[in-house]
Scaffold this active site. Sequence first.
Site, PDB file in Angstrom:
ATOM      1  N   ARG A 174      -7.563  -0.162   0.584  1.00 18.95           N
ATOM      2  CA  ARG A 174      -7.977  -1.475  -0.092  1.00 18.95           C
ATOM      3  C   ARG A 174      -8.392  -1.361  -1.453  1.00 18.95           C
ATOM      4  NH1 ARG A 174     -12.577  -2.320   4.318  1.00 18.95           N
ATOM      5  NH2 ARG A 174     -10.915  -1.280   5.479  1.00 18.95           N
ATOM      6  N   GLU A 212      -9.567   3.611   1.787  1.00 23.53           N
ATOM      7  CA  GLU A 212      -9.052   4.170   0.600  1.00 23.53           C
ATOM      8  C   GLU A 212      -7.854   3.049   0.096  1.00 23.53           C
ATOM      9  OE1 GLU A 212      -5.858   4.819   2.826  1.00 23.53           O
ATOM     10  OE2 GLU A 212      -7.932   5.495   3.173  1.00 23.53           O
ATOM     11  N   LYS A 231     -10.697  12.436   8.455  1.00 24.03           N
ATOM     12  CA  LYS A 231      -9.785  11.908   9.710  1.00 24.03           C
ATOM     13  C   LYS A 231     -10.157  13.147  10.868  1.00 24.03           C
ATOM     14  CE  LYS A 231      -6.787   8.617   7.817  1.00 24.03           C
ATOM     15  NZ  LYS A 231      -7.196   7.462   8.256  1.00 24.03           N
ATOM     16  N   ASP A 255      -2.812  10.239   3.662  1.00 25.26           N
ATOM     17  CA  ASP A 255      -4.160   9.944   3.817  1.00 25.26           C
ATOM     18  C   ASP A 255      -5.011  10.731   4.725  1.00 25.26           C
ATOM     19  OD1 ASP A 255      -6.588   8.611   3.812  1.00 25.26           O
ATOM     20  OD2 ASP A 255      -6.068   7.106   5.177  1.00 25.26           O
ATOM     21  N   ASP A 291       1.013   6.080   6.252  1.00 27.80           N
ATOM     22  CA  ASP A 291       0.272   5.137   5.217  1.00 27.80           C
ATOM     23  C   ASP A 291       1.052   4.437   3.859  1.00 27.80           C
ATOM     24  OD1 ASP A 291      -2.197   3.903   5.947  1.00 27.80           O
ATOM     25  OD2 ASP A 291      -3.309   5.583   4.682  1.00 27.80           O
ATOM     26  N   ASP A 294     -12.385   6.919   3.586  1.00 28.78           N
ATOM     27  CA  ASP A 294     -11.367   6.616   4.563  1.00 28.78           C
ATOM     28  C   ASP A 294     -10.872   5.266   4.671  1.00 28.78           C
ATOM     29  OD1 ASP A 294      -9.352   7.392   6.331  1.00 28.78           O
ATOM     30  OD2 ASP A 294     -10.477   7.147   7.862  1.00 28.78           O
ATOM     31  N   LYS A 309       0.963  -1.435  -0.003  1.00 34.25           N
ATOM     32  CA  LYS A 309      -0.008   0.085   0.221  1.00 34.25           C
ATOM     33  C   LYS A 309       0.990   1.402  -0.259  1.00 34.25           C
ATOM     34  CE  LYS A 309      -3.267   2.582   3.041  1.00 34.25           C
ATOM     35  NZ  LYS A 309      -4.002   2.430   4.107  1.00 34.25           N
TER      36      LYS A 309
END
Length: 526
Positions: free
Chosen positions: A384, A382, A307, A300, A320, A380, A295
């Site tokens: 995946r 995202e 968030k 993010d 992330d 959020d 990933k």
Amino acid sequence: MAHSLTRATLGLTHPVQIDPPKISFSGKEIDVVEWKGDILAVGVTEKDMVKDENLKFQNPILKKLDSHLSGLLAEASLEEDFNGKVGQSTVLRLSGIGSKRVGLIGLGQSSSTTAAYQSLGECVAAAAKASQASNVAIVIASPEGLSAESKLHTASAIVSGTVLGTFEDNRFKSESKKSSLTSVDILGLGTGSDLEKKLKYTEDVCSGIILGKELVNSPANVLTPGVLAEEASKIASMYGDVISATILDVEQCKELKMGSYLGVAAASENPPHFIHLCYKPPSGPVKTKLALVGKGLTFDSGGYNIKTGPGCLIELMKLDVGGSAAVLGAAKALGQIKPAGVEVHFIVAACENMISGTGMRPGDIVTASNGKTIEVNNTDAEGRLTLADALVYACNQGVEKIVDLATLTGACIVALGPSIAGVFTPSDDLAKEVMAASELSGEKLWRMPLEESYWESMKSGIADMVNTGDRQGGAITAALFLKQFVDEKVQWMHIDIAGPVWNDKKKTPTGFGISTLVEWVLKNSS
């Protein structure tokens, strides 16, 4: 034998040049009392710390040291309640032996682990920093129980802990102190060509871990998707004899119908870059094809499901990128190790998850490159969505096995805490392979269930699936989502590294996953 680690830096700023310590080994019987230097560090188990009725050490090395220190070592260990548990350490300035200081560092139970020996190296590096020591020696109090192979693994773990413990990321500081530690003598674990090879391997892995740490530690205004792609290309340039790079831009990703990945990237002014490195051995046939998928969210925000609130950790969302950092760190290490008989694809769908008028909205439907449709009920979730297209792409490379790594869910941290990664796979064979690799690396993994009945909560009324299900079992439903984008003929594993990617106490990245990935690839090489 003396060794020094070649350290490469990201080149994102003007990094302070830090010279790692030279490592030397001695297989001869060296008198620890006579060794001259700044710190003599002794790795001790709880069994080594047992004393007789006169409160004297029974372990031969500790007994010999204490006889020259007038019993002060035993006395100090009692006063400080030091009993050899993992994480315990004490460093004393005492006269009577060649070393200026003596350190006792706990290894835990009598049968010590890779992690315990790595911790020994880290403690030595910390003690050297605290006392501005330039040379240290490390000895195991009870080496006689170690086989020749165990000595190799022990030496490797100590070196790894020391080198990584010495490393500090000073790229973003106006002033920084240079490490004073210049040499480390490891006593009593042997010498020879096998140890030489093991040490070279350890240095290669450490260089990959350092790159991984630097990637995760790089703020989003420095490490954009484009810069991440540049760093991947540098790995291919550096090891061009075995690694090639393909970087796909937006238009090329559109041609491959990567609607899920591009939906996440749509809001950012920094365009996405799809990274594909390929390792091929310098000679001989390829018997196994593997893929490592990471990933690669360089930041993010959460998107429109932004968030917010205490504990959302938006300020830490540079981490992330941790999955891709592990994959690229492994690529760097493997480019130096050059394993035979195995082809490895390193795949990262790099982008940012931001907010703008062009961004993906809650309720939008995106189509992944395998034709499956996804109703986005939470922007959020995202990671995946980017991994979906990356996994389809990986399967299209003709690989037999895929391991993906991602800082995917807070649910996995709730389940396993901050230091253990969750492993999800339908393949028992692949689980055994990767878990065995983690035993060698010292990284903690725990296999979690892929409970198919939980998929009910991921069904959409208007698309093939939603991207988030019930709050309960969130790490499991995330893994089940990824499973929809993997060819059934391919062995696949998902590793959720949301917890262990970051050390909150030290406020630093860990480089988690790199060592395990490298060990796993080597297990698949001929």
